[in-house]
Design an enzyme around this catalytic site. Sequence first.
Site, mmCIF file in Angstrom:
data_model
loop_
_atom_site.group_PDB
_atom_site.id
_atom_site.type_symbol
_atom_site.label_atom_id
_atom_site.label_comp_id
_atom_site.label_asym_id
_atom_site.label_seq_id
_atom_site.Cartn_x
_atom_site.Cartn_y
_atom_site.Cartn_z
ATOM 1 N N GLU A 76 0.813 -1.219 0.000
ATOM 2 C CA GLU A 76 0.000 0.000 0.000
ATOM 3 C C GLU A 76 0.845 1.267 0.000
ATOM 4 O O GLU A 76 0.328 2.350 -0.233
ATOM 5 C CB GLU A 76 -0.956 0.003 1.189
ATOM 6 C CG GLU A 76 -0.293 0.030 2.539
ATOM 7 C CD GLU A 76 -1.274 -0.137 3.683
ATOM 8 O OE1 GLU A 76 -1.020 0.456 4.746
ATOM 9 O OE2 GLU A 76 -2.267 -0.858 3.535
ATOM 10 N N HIS A 77 2.139 1.147 0.248
ATOM 11 C CA HIS A 77 2.999 2.325 0.308
ATOM 12 C C HIS A 77 3.522 2.749 -1.058
ATOM 13 O O HIS A 77 3.635 3.944 -1.337
ATOM 14 C CB HIS A 77 4.181 2.080 1.258
ATOM 15 C CG HIS A 77 3.741 1.800 2.649
ATOM 16 N ND1 HIS A 77 4.372 0.876 3.453
ATOM 17 C CD2 HIS A 77 2.724 2.296 3.387
ATOM 18 C CE1 HIS A 77 3.764 0.831 4.630
ATOM 19 N NE2 HIS A 77 2.762 1.684 4.606
#
Length: 184
Positions: A76-77
């Site tokens: 998700e980063h």
Amino acid sequence: MSESLQQHYHKIIQILGEDVTREGLLDTPKRAAKAMQFLTDGYEKNLSDVVNDAVFESDMDEMVIVQDIEFYSLCEHHMLPFIGRCHIAYLPNGKVLGLSKFARIVDMFARRLQIQEGLTKQIAEAVQEVTGAKGVGVVMEGKHMCMMMRGVQKQNSSMVTSVMLGAFRNNQSTRNEFLRLIGK
């Protein structure tokens, strides 16, 4: 959603300085949108549909292990892939889960934007929820492209996460048996 994704990929390619009319890139926005939809199709699934009533009565009360379930996900980063293997164990409490459902549960959660720590916990809690097991253990081993391709660029790095619930958390010998049987 696909049309909107295509438009965004088209714009991203332009922003990067590429010529989106070049032969090799003509269909790239469409292909990238289709790939992203596939890689994140876990958002379209829920636990009930994935399990599809494949929980069966059983008097089995010894540890059941399904290991080396391949997975891939997107962090998700950076939205870069992380891939690896998942090992799941549980102590049945009157019910067993159909074998293929473990892989389907892993895929459902892996095909969402997230971190490996969260993925491990989601899988453990889902197996616990559908089986009512006396305990569940999940160990995941992952290689993260965000650490291998960019940033510190450490090609041989890997990450191991575990979540232990019930008897796997409370009973050291149960935990040790699981870890020994998966070679950890």
